[in-house]
Enzyme design. Sequence first.
Site, PDB file in Angstrom:
ATOM      1  CB  ILE A  45      -0.952  -0.029   1.223  1.00  0.00           C
ATOM      2  CG1 ILE A  45      -2.207   0.802   0.971  1.00  0.00           C
ATOM      3  CG2 ILE A  45      -0.258   0.394   2.511  1.00  0.00           C
ATOM      4  CD1 ILE A  45      -3.299   0.578   2.017  1.00  0.00           C
ATOM      5  CG  ASN A  60      11.761  -4.953   7.327  1.00  0.00           C
ATOM      6  OD1 ASN A  60      12.933  -4.992   6.968  1.00  0.00           O
ATOM      7  ND2 ASN A  60      10.865  -4.185   6.738  1.00  0.00           N
ATOM      8  CB  VAL A  84       2.233  -5.989   9.251  1.00  0.00           C
ATOM      9  CG1 VAL A  84       1.090  -7.013   9.264  1.00  0.00           C
ATOM     10  CG2 VAL A  84       1.723  -4.632   8.773  1.00  0.00           C
ATOM     11  CG  HIS A  94       5.431  -8.666   5.591  1.00  0.00           C
ATOM     12  ND1 HIS A  94       5.117  -8.701   6.927  1.00  0.00           N
ATOM     13  CD2 HIS A  94       6.062  -7.470   5.367  1.00  0.00           C
ATOM     14  CE1 HIS A  94       5.525  -7.580   7.498  1.00  0.00           C
ATOM     15  NE2 HIS A  94       6.118  -6.823   6.581  1.00  0.00           N
TER      16      HIS A  94
HETATM   17  P1  DGP Z   1       6.957  -3.978   7.556  1.00  0.00           P
HETATM   18  O1  DGP Z   1       7.246  -2.565   7.951  1.00  0.00           O
HETATM   19  O2  DGP Z   1       8.183  -4.738   7.068  1.00  0.00           O
HETATM   20  O3  DGP Z   1       6.176  -4.719   8.609  1.00  0.00           O
HETATM   21  O4  DGP Z   1       6.014  -3.837   6.281  1.00  0.00           O
HETATM   22  C1  DGP Z   1       4.634  -3.802   6.331  1.00  0.00           C
HETATM   23  C2  DGP Z   1       4.172  -3.372   4.957  1.00  0.00           C
HETATM   24  O5  DGP Z   1       2.783  -3.655   4.854  1.00  0.00           O
HETATM   25  C3  DGP Z   1       4.326  -1.883   4.676  1.00  0.00           C
HETATM   26  O6  DGP Z   1       5.276  -1.706   3.625  1.00  0.00           O
HETATM   27  C4  DGP Z   1       2.954  -1.421   4.252  1.00  0.00           C
HETATM   28  C5  DGP Z   1       2.184  -2.700   4.036  1.00  0.00           C
HETATM   29  N1  DGP Z   1       0.795  -2.622   4.434  1.00  0.00           N
HETATM   30  C6  DGP Z   1       0.343  -2.324   5.680  1.00  0.00           C
HETATM   31  N2  DGP Z   1      -1.006  -2.338   5.688  1.00  0.00           N
HETATM   32  C7  DGP Z   1      -1.389  -2.682   4.419  1.00  0.00           C
HETATM   33  C8  DGP Z   1      -2.662  -2.865   3.804  1.00  0.00           C
HETATM   34  O7  DGP Z   1      -3.729  -2.722   4.403  1.00  0.00           O
HETATM   35  N3  DGP Z   1      -2.658  -3.209   2.485  1.00  0.00           N
HETATM   36  C9  DGP Z   1      -1.502  -3.372   1.772  1.00  0.00           C
HETATM   37  N4  DGP Z   1      -1.623  -3.713   0.485  1.00  0.00           N
HETATM   38  N5  DGP Z   1      -0.294  -3.215   2.341  1.00  0.00           N
HETATM   39  C10 DGP Z   1      -0.243  -2.865   3.631  1.00  0.00           C
END
Ligand code: DGP
Length: 123
Positions: free
Chosen positions: A31, A87, A96, A100
């Site tokens: 996102i 991460n 999150v 991932h």
């Molecule tokens: P990290 O900081 O490594 O935990 O990355 C989490 C990633 O998740 C961050 O780059 C943004 C993405 N993200 C968080 N919420 C959402 C969402 O609701 N939809 C999508 N597509 N990505 C999300």
Amino acid sequence: MSDTIFDKIIDKSIAADILYEDDLALAFADINPQAPVHFLVIPKKRIATINDISKDDRELVGHLYWVAAQLADQKGFASEGFRTVMNCNEFGGQSVYHIHLHVLAGKPLGWPPYSDELKESLE
Ligand code: DGP
């Protein structure tokens, strides 16, 4: 372990731009993209952090890299090159808590993440 936003993406209760899905994994556009191409590959199984990967999860984690490579090939950036990042916890920049794999591509990417500039700003 509590639910995260990624559980809602897996069960489709919130929308995402899904690029790949199978029984084990899902890939969708980030996102908040940090490169011209930026998507995430996640296991459907909820694993909070790299620290929580069990011996039985080893194949599943390998599968995430396989999915990344398939998409890199399909989208035409495999030979040009790309970055994968997972991460872990606070210092790793994890926000999150469902593992991932970030896949970043489309331009040359900077390295290292702990640059002299960053070191100085943290001193
Ligand atoms: P990290 O900081 O490594 O935990 O990355 C989490 C990633 O998740 C961050 O780059 C943004 C993405 N993200 C968080 N919420 C959402 C969402 O609701 N939809 C999508 N597509 N990505 C999300």
